[in-house]
Every structure is written in C-alpha cells, then in structure tokens.
Design an enzyme around this catalytic site. Sequence first.
Site, mmCIF file in Angstrom:
data_model
loop_
_atom_site.group_PDB
_atom_site.id
_atom_site.type_symbol
_atom_site.label_atom_id
_atom_site.label_comp_id
_atom_site.label_asym_id
_atom_site.label_seq_id
_atom_site.Cartn_x
_atom_site.Cartn_y
_atom_site.Cartn_z
ATOM 1 N N GLY A 181 -11.040 2.458 -9.921
ATOM 2 C CA GLY A 181 -11.401 3.728 -10.191
ATOM 3 C C GLY A 181 -11.163 4.378 -11.820
ATOM 4 O O GLY A 181 -11.446 5.381 -11.922
ATOM 5 N N GLY A 183 -12.917 3.253 -14.187
ATOM 6 C CA GLY A 183 -14.250 3.030 -15.064
ATOM 7 C C GLY A 183 -15.037 4.455 -15.551
ATOM 8 O O GLY A 183 -14.792 5.356 -15.011
ATOM 9 N N CYS A 186 -17.392 5.587 -13.217
ATOM 10 C CA CYS A 186 -16.878 5.453 -11.843
ATOM 11 C C CYS A 186 -16.535 6.614 -11.058
ATOM 12 O O CYS A 186 -15.859 7.350 -11.789
ATOM 13 C CB CYS A 186 -15.766 4.376 -11.849
ATOM 14 S SG CYS A 186 -14.652 4.553 -10.452
#
Length: 346
Positions: A181, A183, A186
């Site tokens: 999570g 990123g 993301c």
Amino acid sequence: MRIETDLKLGFTDVMIRPKRSTLNSRSLVSLDREFSFLHSKYKWSGVPIMAANMDTVGTFEMATALINHKLFTAIHKHYSLQQWKEFMLTADENMTNYIAVSTGIGTADSKKLAAIFNQHPELKFICIDVANGYSEHFANFVKKTREKYPDKIIMAGNVVTGEMVEELLLAGADMIKVGIGPGSVCTTRVKTGVGYPQLSAIIECADAAHGLGGQIVSDGGCKIPGDVAKAFGGGADFVMLGGMFAGHAESGGKTIEINGEKFKQFYGMSSETAMNKHVGGVADYRASEGKTVEIPYRGAVENTVQDILGGLRSTCTYVGAIRLKELTKRTTFIRVQEQHNQVFSK
Ligand code: 5GP
C-alpha cells in the site's frame, strides 16, 4: 475484532538524528554491499537500489543505465522471449548480476519464466511478485520455484509482517519484498483499507529476515532521497523504487505533450491502464488498485541516480557510517511532527 495500539511509522514520521563522526567527506563513503543468500550459492555485490518491475520503470533501457552505477533492475514481466533475446545479445557482460526476471504465480507466468531461463540459463535472479503475498497458494508457488531452480536467487513478495517473511524464506525465497500500500500509484489502502506504514514494516520484517539469514527489499513509498536513506536506516537490505525512477528517458510508457510541455505516463501494475494493456481489461470481480498519472518528463535517469546516491552518501556522513552496511546500526530515528520546509515548493 482486535486492535493493536502501538504506533506504526512511515517515512514522514521520523528523521535521522545526526551523530558525531570522523568522516569529513562524502567521497569516503562506500555504498557497495556484498550479500550471500539463504538458499542460493551465488554472491552479489553492488549498490542495493532497485528499479521496480513495472513496465513504466523496470525496462531494459533502465537496466542499461542503472548498471553503470551497479544498481539493480527488476525487469517487468511483459517482455517477449524475442525481446529478451535481443537485449541479452547486446547487454553488458555483468548484466546477469543486475537484473531479475519477474513473474506472477499463474500457469502462464511459470511457463514463460521457464522459457526465459531455457533461453538464458545464465540469468540469476527471479522476482516472484503478487500484490498480496499472504495466500497459501503463493507460498506453495515459492516452494515449487525453489525446487525447480535450486541455484537461482529468489526474491518474493509482497508482505509486511515478520511471520510471513519467515514463512516465505522457509519456503525457499532468499529475499522478501516488503510493502503493501505505500506505492506512489497504488490505491490498495483506498480500495481495501489494508496496509502497513512502510518504515515499521521494514523494521519488523528486517528483524525477522535477518534472524533467519535472509534479506528484505523495501518496496514502495520512497518519494525523495531522504526516504531511501530512512529505508536503509530502518534495516532494508535493498530499496526498490517505482515513482522515483519513473518519468525518465529510460522509463517505459507514453510520452505526452500538454501545452508544449513533455509528460510521461506512469501507472500502477494493477491500474486499469495496465490491465487494459496486458490482460484485456479489469475482470468484473475485482477493482483496479492502481492509478495512472502523467508526470513531467525528467530526462536521463543518470541525474536522478546521482541525486539519490549523493543524498545517501551524505546521510552516511551525518551519522558516521563509512559504509552503507553500517547505516542501520548508526541510525537513531527521532519521532517528528514536521518534515522539510515547503515554503518555496511548487
Ligand atoms: P513507489 O516507489 O512508486 O512508491 O512504489 C513502487 C511499488 O508500488 C512497486 O514496486 C509495487 O510494489 C507497487 N505497485 C506498483 N503498481 C501497483 C498497483 O497498481 N497497485 C498497488 N497496490 N501497488 C502497486
């Protein structure tokens, strides 16, 4: 339901405290590291920063640029066998030390992996990558891959907790990719509510991995060179970067012109853009968990690499680490409520 109340930290929750040091120049600092592995007999040396296996980051062109500094590239999984053949014909003789072949865990993925190794048995690294490394099926896939490729260096993920790091190392992985999570493109935390602040994930997973003789790759969430330093300070053996290497001449993806300015498209590997491109659309049982963005074109990646490596050398001088290897033990994080001064930021 249960609540864990101890605070988990991300990169923006801390700074690294400076320490008295005898180092008077950044040029004295060595960023090279040497690793031997839990399962594979190969040894590795280089600067442990990796380009992510995304098709707008982990390209052959990126690997060709990054090897000049002994940086690593996890090549994205969408190249054809023919493209691999052409690349390996012209590639630097040391290239096998600085690239990984990426794969998912489907049948087609493992067939393609086998075909690439059949064509290029000299390649050494495998990156087994799924968004959620917690499934039993994933651990079984890692185990089968280890059985099939006993000599290769296997990196597998992604997970964020010590017990799963241990399980995957015991299943046959040498290095574990850590991050769910964080990123830049993301949306997992938005779509699912699942995640783990990256710095705590690094600290906890490094502890578990090092206890067994494995390594971790911190994957995602670095926005600036200081974050890369914090990731190493927290115990990461390697740091993987997506967004920081995106937008360059060597990054894949379309170049777009908007009002006379150049931009490059960058997207998550579970974004609608990636799924349309590679698997013919988003299946109706799932949501896309990635964004598509256009980022200002940043020219050759060389400048960015210098910036990151220069920053990291400087961190090492601030804490008196003559080698990157010493950075973790010389790091004291302080909890903070401010970061850098943004008054003149755009
Ligand atoms: P960054 O360095 O850009 O912050 O993070 C890069 C990492 O984000 C990648 O290595 C990968 O682990 C993760 N990532 C890439 N694409 C996606 C996506 O579409 N969804 C999610 N959840 N993560 C992604």
